[in-house]
Motif scaffolding. Structure first.
Motif, PDB file in Angstrom:
ATOM      1  N   LEU A  22       0.537  -1.016   0.075  1.00  0.00           N
ATOM      2  CA  LEU A  22       0.278  -0.137   0.181  1.00  0.00           C
ATOM      3  C   LEU A  22       0.776   1.458   0.153  1.00  0.00           C
ATOM      4  O   LEU A  22       0.230   2.574  -0.453  1.00  0.00           O
ATOM      5  CB  LEU A  22      -1.124   0.094   1.240  1.00  0.00           C
ATOM      6  CG  LEU A  22      -1.626  -1.494   1.334  1.00  0.00           C
ATOM      7  CD1 LEU A  22      -3.111  -0.868   2.028  1.00  0.00           C
ATOM      8  CD2 LEU A  22      -2.613  -1.093   0.578  1.00  0.00           C
ATOM      9  N   VAL A  23       2.201   1.081   0.733  1.00  0.00           N
ATOM     10  CA  VAL A  23       3.125   2.258   0.036  1.00  0.00           C
ATOM     11  C   VAL A  23       4.446   1.407  -0.081  1.00  0.00           C
ATOM     12  O   VAL A  23       4.725   0.703  -0.328  1.00  0.00           O
ATOM     13  CB  VAL A  23       3.113   2.934   1.896  1.00  0.00           C
ATOM     14  CG1 VAL A  23       2.113   3.924   2.212  1.00  0.00           C
ATOM     15  CG2 VAL A  23       3.571   2.032   2.572  1.00  0.00           C
ATOM     16  N   GLU A  28       7.380   6.588   3.758  1.00  0.00           N
ATOM     17  CA  GLU A  28       6.115   6.518   3.237  1.00  0.00           C
ATOM     18  C   GLU A  28       5.092   6.720   4.064  1.00  0.00           C
ATOM     19  O   GLU A  28       3.999   6.591   4.853  1.00  0.00           O
ATOM     20  CB  GLU A  28       6.041   6.744   2.168  1.00  0.00           C
ATOM     21  CG  GLU A  28       4.264   6.550   1.302  1.00  0.00           C
ATOM     22  CD  GLU A  28       4.115   6.351  -0.174  1.00  0.00           C
ATOM     23  OE1 GLU A  28       2.521   6.420  -0.448  1.00  0.00           O
ATOM     24  OE2 GLU A  28       5.221   5.791  -0.480  1.00  0.00           O
ATOM     25  N   VAL A  32       2.109   8.553   6.574  1.00  0.00           N
ATOM     26  CA  VAL A  32       0.792   7.995   5.792  1.00  0.00           C
ATOM     27  C   VAL A  32      -0.022   8.509   7.526  1.00  0.00           C
ATOM     28  O   VAL A  32      -0.875   8.567   7.551  1.00  0.00           O
ATOM     29  CB  VAL A  32      -0.392   7.188   5.306  1.00  0.00           C
ATOM     30  CG1 VAL A  32       0.974   7.897   3.783  1.00  0.00           C
ATOM     31  CG2 VAL A  32       0.623   5.674   5.302  1.00  0.00           C
ATOM     32  N   GLU A  37      -3.728   9.003   8.018  1.00  0.00           N
ATOM     33  CA  GLU A  37      -4.920   8.058   6.963  1.00  0.00           C
ATOM     34  C   GLU A  37      -4.711   7.268   7.127  1.00  0.00           C
ATOM     35  O   GLU A  37      -5.075   6.440   5.817  1.00  0.00           O
ATOM     36  CB  GLU A  37      -3.994   8.956   5.802  1.00  0.00           C
ATOM     37  CG  GLU A  37      -3.894   9.734   5.968  1.00  0.00           C
ATOM     38  CD  GLU A  37      -2.751  10.225   4.208  1.00  0.00           C
ATOM     39  OE1 GLU A  37      -3.223   9.860   3.135  1.00  0.00           O
ATOM     40  OE2 GLU A  37      -2.188  11.621   4.162  1.00  0.00           O
ATOM     41  N   VAL A  38      -4.586   6.335   7.956  1.00  0.00           N
ATOM     42  CA  VAL A  38      -4.589   4.698   8.514  1.00  0.00           C
ATOM     43  C   VAL A  38      -5.826   4.021   9.666  1.00  0.00           C
ATOM     44  O   VAL A  38      -5.160   5.170  10.281  1.00  0.00           O
ATOM     45  CB  VAL A  38      -3.378   4.477   8.600  1.00  0.00           C
ATOM     46  CG1 VAL A  38      -3.413   2.391   8.603  1.00  0.00           C
ATOM     47  CG2 VAL A  38      -2.355   4.391   7.743  1.00  0.00           C
ATOM     48  N   GLU A  59      -6.581  -0.098   7.517  1.00  0.00           N
ATOM     49  CA  GLU A  59      -7.634   0.468   6.036  1.00  0.00           C
ATOM     50  C   GLU A  59      -6.615   1.725   6.037  1.00  0.00           C
ATOM     51  O   GLU A  59      -6.739   2.431   6.574  1.00  0.00           O
ATOM     52  CB  GLU A  59      -9.025   0.632   6.317  1.00  0.00           C
ATOM     53  CG  GLU A  59     -10.362  -0.024   6.447  1.00  0.00           C
ATOM     54  CD  GLU A  59     -11.259   0.398   7.120  1.00  0.00           C
ATOM     55  OE1 GLU A  59     -11.661   0.892   6.321  1.00  0.00           O
ATOM     56  OE2 GLU A  59     -11.986   0.231   8.398  1.00  0.00           O
ATOM     57  N   TYR A  60      -6.740   1.513   4.929  1.00  0.00           N
ATOM     58  CA  TYR A  60      -5.842   2.441   4.007  1.00  0.00           C
ATOM     59  C   TYR A  60      -6.053   2.968   2.435  1.00  0.00           C
ATOM     60  O   TYR A  60      -5.859   1.965   1.762  1.00  0.00           O
ATOM     61  CB  TYR A  60      -4.200   2.496   3.872  1.00  0.00           C
ATOM     62  CG  TYR A  60      -3.324   3.790   3.616  1.00  0.00           C
ATOM     63  CD1 TYR A  60      -3.407   5.493   4.138  1.00  0.00           C
ATOM     64  CD2 TYR A  60      -2.539   3.222   2.261  1.00  0.00           C
ATOM     65  CE1 TYR A  60      -2.990   6.222   2.959  1.00  0.00           C
ATOM     66  CE2 TYR A  60      -2.032   4.835   1.862  1.00  0.00           C
ATOM     67  CZ  TYR A  60      -1.841   5.096   1.721  1.00  0.00           C
ATOM     68  OH  TYR A  60      -1.355   6.530   1.854  1.00  0.00           O
ATOM     69  N   ASN A  61      -5.715   3.965   2.031  1.00  0.00           N
ATOM     70  CA  ASN A  61      -6.599   5.289   0.673  1.00  0.00           C
ATOM     71  C   ASN A  61      -7.465   3.627  -0.080  1.00  0.00           C
ATOM     72  O   ASN A  61      -7.175   3.814  -1.159  1.00  0.00           O
ATOM     73  CB  ASN A  61      -5.069   5.024   0.317  1.00  0.00           C
ATOM     74  CG  ASN A  61      -5.321   5.805  -1.070  1.00  0.00           C
ATOM     75  OD1 ASN A  61      -6.452   6.509  -1.384  1.00  0.00           O
ATOM     76  ND2 ASN A  61      -4.448   5.631  -2.207  1.00  0.00           N
ATOM     77  N   GLY A  62      -8.165   3.265   0.676  1.00  0.00           N
ATOM     78  CA  GLY A  62      -9.587   2.349  -0.003  1.00  0.00           C
ATOM     79  C   GLY A  62      -9.526   0.884  -0.711  1.00  0.00           C
ATOM     80  O   GLY A  62      -9.946   0.196  -0.863  1.00  0.00           O
ATOM     81  N   SER A  63      -7.629   1.127   0.449  1.00  0.00           N
ATOM     82  CA  SER A  63      -7.813  -0.655   0.601  1.00  0.00           C
ATOM     83  C   SER A  63      -7.961  -0.966   2.028  1.00  0.00           C
ATOM     84  O   SER A  63      -7.787  -0.151   3.073  1.00  0.00           O
ATOM     85  CB  SER A  63      -6.110  -0.786   0.301  1.00  0.00           C
ATOM     86  OG  SER A  63      -6.013  -0.517  -1.060  1.00  0.00           O
TER      87      SER A  63
END
Length: 69
Positions: A22-23, A28, A32, A37-38, A59-63
């Protein structure tokens, strides 16, 4: 939903999102996570060293990632 199977007793949050792709780097991941954001189990988590022992959903960035023992 991607799954990460633990090889040890736990995995740290930053390592988990990096392992799941995811990163791209630990730096990074740190950014985040510190920026809020997580989420872990639906709650914003800002500690990148948070230990995940299995059963958590990250969950992060829609995943989403399921941490499995």
């Amino acid at each position: 939903m991607e799954e990460i199977v633990l090889r040890n007793e736990f995995i740290k949050l930053g390592q988990a999102i990096k392992a799941a792709g995811l990163v791209e780097s630990g730096v990074e991941a740190k950014i985040v996570i510190q920026d809020g954001e997580v989420k872990v189990n639906g709650v914003v988590e800002t500690q990148r060293g948070k230990k995940l022992f299995g059963g958590e959903v990250v969950e992060y960035n829609g995943s989403s990632i399921l941490i499995k023992k």
